[in-house]
Design a protein around this motif. Sequence first.
Motif, short mmCIF file in Angstrom:
data_model
loop_
_atom_site.label_atom_id
_atom_site.label_comp_id
_atom_site.label_asym_id
_atom_site.label_seq_id
_atom_site.Cartn_x
_atom_site.Cartn_y
_atom_site.Cartn_z
N SER A 1 -31.88 71.83 83.71
CA SER A 1 -30.73 71.99 82.82
C SER A 1 -30.00 73.30 83.12
CB SER A 1 -31.18 71.99 81.36
OG SER A 1 -30.07 72.14 80.50
N LYS A 2 -28.77 73.19 83.60
CA LYS A 2 -27.95 74.36 83.86
C LYS A 2 -27.13 74.75 82.64
CE LYS A 2 -27.67 73.42 88.81
NZ LYS A 2 -26.78 73.16 89.98
N THR A 3 -27.06 73.87 81.65
CA THR A 3 -26.37 74.17 80.40
C THR A 3 -27.27 73.76 79.24
OG1 THR A 3 -25.29 71.99 80.42
CG2 THR A 3 -24.08 73.84 81.39
N PHE A 4 -27.09 74.41 78.10
CA PHE A 4 -27.89 74.15 76.91
C PHE A 4 -27.62 72.73 76.40
CE2 PHE A 4 -28.34 75.15 72.15
CZ PHE A 4 -29.68 74.80 72.17
N GLN A 5 -28.68 71.94 76.21
CA GLN A 5 -28.55 70.56 75.77
C GLN A 5 -29.22 70.39 74.41
OE1 GLN A 5 -29.13 67.51 78.69
NE2 GLN A 5 -28.84 68.92 80.39
N LYS A 6 -28.48 70.73 73.37
CA LYS A 6 -29.03 70.71 72.01
C LYS A 6 -29.45 69.32 71.58
CE LYS A 6 -28.01 72.29 67.31
NZ LYS A 6 -27.02 72.96 66.42
N GLU A 7 -28.75 68.31 72.08
CA GLU A 7 -29.05 66.94 71.64
C GLU A 7 -30.44 66.48 72.09
OE1 GLU A 7 -27.08 66.74 75.66
OE2 GLU A 7 -26.71 67.80 73.78
N LYS A 8 -31.06 67.19 73.04
CA LYS A 8 -32.38 66.80 73.53
C LYS A 8 -33.52 67.54 72.83
CE LYS A 8 -33.37 65.62 77.66
NZ LYS A 8 -33.48 64.17 77.48
N ILE A 9 -33.19 68.51 71.99
CA ILE A 9 -34.23 69.37 71.41
C ILE A 9 -35.24 68.56 70.60
CG2 ILE A 9 -34.66 71.19 69.72
CD1 ILE A 9 -32.15 72.55 70.67
N ALA A 10 -34.77 67.71 69.69
CA ALA A 10 -35.68 66.94 68.86
C ALA A 10 -36.56 66.02 69.72
CB ALA A 10 -34.90 66.12 67.83
N GLU A 11 -35.97 65.43 70.74
CA GLU A 11 -36.72 64.53 71.64
C GLU A 11 -37.84 65.27 72.35
OE1 GLU A 11 -35.88 62.37 75.95
OE2 GLU A 11 -34.19 62.69 74.57
N ILE A 12 -37.54 66.45 72.88
CA ILE A 12 -38.56 67.24 73.57
C ILE A 12 -39.61 67.76 72.58
CG2 ILE A 12 -38.99 69.29 74.98
CD1 ILE A 12 -37.55 67.01 76.45
N ALA A 13 -39.16 68.19 71.40
CA ALA A 13 -40.09 68.73 70.41
C ALA A 13 -41.17 67.72 70.03
CB ALA A 13 -39.32 69.18 69.17
N LEU A 14 -40.79 66.46 69.93
CA LEU A 14 -41.74 65.42 69.53
C LEU A 14 -42.84 65.21 70.56
CD1 LEU A 14 -39.27 62.85 67.95
CD2 LEU A 14 -40.96 64.24 66.74
N LEU A 15 -42.61 65.63 71.80
CA LEU A 15 -43.65 65.52 72.82
C LEU A 15 -44.85 66.40 72.50
CD1 LEU A 15 -41.50 65.54 76.10
CD2 LEU A 15 -42.55 63.56 74.99
N TYR A 16 -44.62 67.46 71.73
CA TYR A 16 -45.70 68.40 71.39
C TYR A 16 -46.43 68.01 70.10
CZ TYR A 16 -43.96 71.81 74.84
OH TYR A 16 -43.58 72.44 75.99
N LEU A 17 -46.05 66.92 69.48
CA LEU A 17 -46.63 66.53 68.20
C LEU A 17 -48.16 66.46 68.30
CD1 LEU A 17 -45.56 65.76 65.38
CD2 LEU A 17 -45.69 63.36 66.09
N ASN A 18 -48.82 67.08 67.32
CA ASN A 18 -50.28 67.13 67.20
C ASN A 18 -50.94 68.11 68.16
OD1 ASN A 18 -50.64 65.25 65.03
ND2 ASN A 18 -50.16 63.61 66.48
N ALA A 19 -50.15 68.89 68.92
CA ALA A 19 -50.75 69.96 69.72
C ALA A 19 -51.43 70.95 68.78
CB ALA A 19 -49.69 70.67 70.55
N PRO A 20 -52.66 71.38 69.06
CA PRO A 20 -53.36 72.29 68.16
C PRO A 20 -52.72 73.67 68.13
CG PRO A 20 -54.61 72.02 70.18
CD PRO A 20 -53.48 71.04 70.24
N TYR A 21 -52.79 74.33 66.96
CA TYR A 21 -52.26 75.68 66.86
C TYR A 21 -53.16 76.65 67.60
CZ TYR A 21 -50.46 80.04 65.00
OH TYR A 21 -49.91 81.29 64.90
N LEU A 22 -52.54 77.55 68.37
CA LEU A 22 -53.26 78.62 69.06
C LEU A 22 -52.38 79.85 69.08
CD1 LEU A 22 -55.60 79.70 70.87
CD2 LEU A 22 -54.30 78.85 72.84
N TRP A 23 -52.85 80.93 68.48
CA TRP A 23 -52.11 82.19 68.49
C TRP A 23 -51.87 82.62 69.93
CZ3 TRP A 23 -49.94 85.43 64.84
CH2 TRP A 23 -49.59 86.70 65.28
N GLY A 24 -50.62 82.80 70.33
CA GLY A 24 -50.28 83.19 71.69
C GLY A 24 -50.09 82.02 72.64
N GLY A 25 -50.37 80.80 72.18
CA GLY A 25 -50.31 79.63 73.05
C GLY A 25 -48.90 79.13 73.31
N LYS A 26 -48.73 78.42 74.46
CA LYS A 26 -47.42 77.92 74.85
C LYS A 26 -47.49 76.53 75.48
CE LYS A 26 -44.47 80.63 76.84
NZ LYS A 26 -43.81 81.59 77.75
N THR A 27 -48.59 75.80 75.28
CA THR A 27 -48.75 74.50 75.93
C THR A 27 -49.18 73.44 74.91
OG1 THR A 27 -51.12 74.49 76.49
CG2 THR A 27 -49.66 75.82 77.89
#
Length: 249
Positions: free
Chosen positions: A120-146
């Motif tokens: 993405s060379k430009t900000f694509q706000k319309e995809k944010i919710a779609e991408i966010a849902l891919l992380y659903l149920n990821a466990p909480y981890l302080w400092g984590g990014k995956t």
Amino acid sequence: MQYGLCPLSIVPVRAEANDRAELVTQLIYGDIFEIISNQKNWIQIRIAFDTYEGWIDIKQAFPIEENDFNELKKRFFNCSQDLIEFVETANNQLIPIPIGSNIAATNILQHQFEGQVFNSKTFQKEKIAEIALLYLNAPYLWGGKTPFGIDCSGFTQMVYRICGYALQRDASQQAKQGEALSFIEESEPGDLAFFDNEEGSIIHVGIVLGDNYIIHAHGKVRIDRLDHTGIFNTENKTYSHNLRVIKSI
């Protein structure tokens, strides 16, 4: 100045130069950094994407030249799309990489990648919710990014990065970005909602979804209700966070 990149799937970045120190953030595959100082088998780094600083084990760093560092800085948003993918080394070994990994680093590391890339060379706000849902149920981890462990601001930072925008690392830093909205009714899917504690400090952030819902990392990445008061936990029927401000990026 010396430079390096992350050649592994996930590397812990710690507050001090030892394995027992607090995890402050993580490097994921392809992240680049400046080396600030050395201490025995540890190096203090400044991450290029968000200028966050911490310590990593020197064995988990791959040294690069300044020109490679500068070239990779231009390609922060060449991100792998799938939750988990693999790169193949020159020795035909596989390294798993999480979503959001910087695939531009494969050339320097002499790795092969055949997965999907979100460039993405430009900000694509319309995809944010779609991408966010891919992380659903990821466990909480302080400092984590995956997807295997993530905190609230790591979650928002990674989702926005995949969609082509650079957020800072901590919720309090992210709250200084974007434009504040006067009313919750003005918010759109993809906006950021920030929450404070009794002292007024920003301590939490989530991504606004449609129909008064929010997705955020709290115990796990979850979806709850959002209103003028804050986040209403739909499972235990109580408010978990107090709304401070909603910002449009």
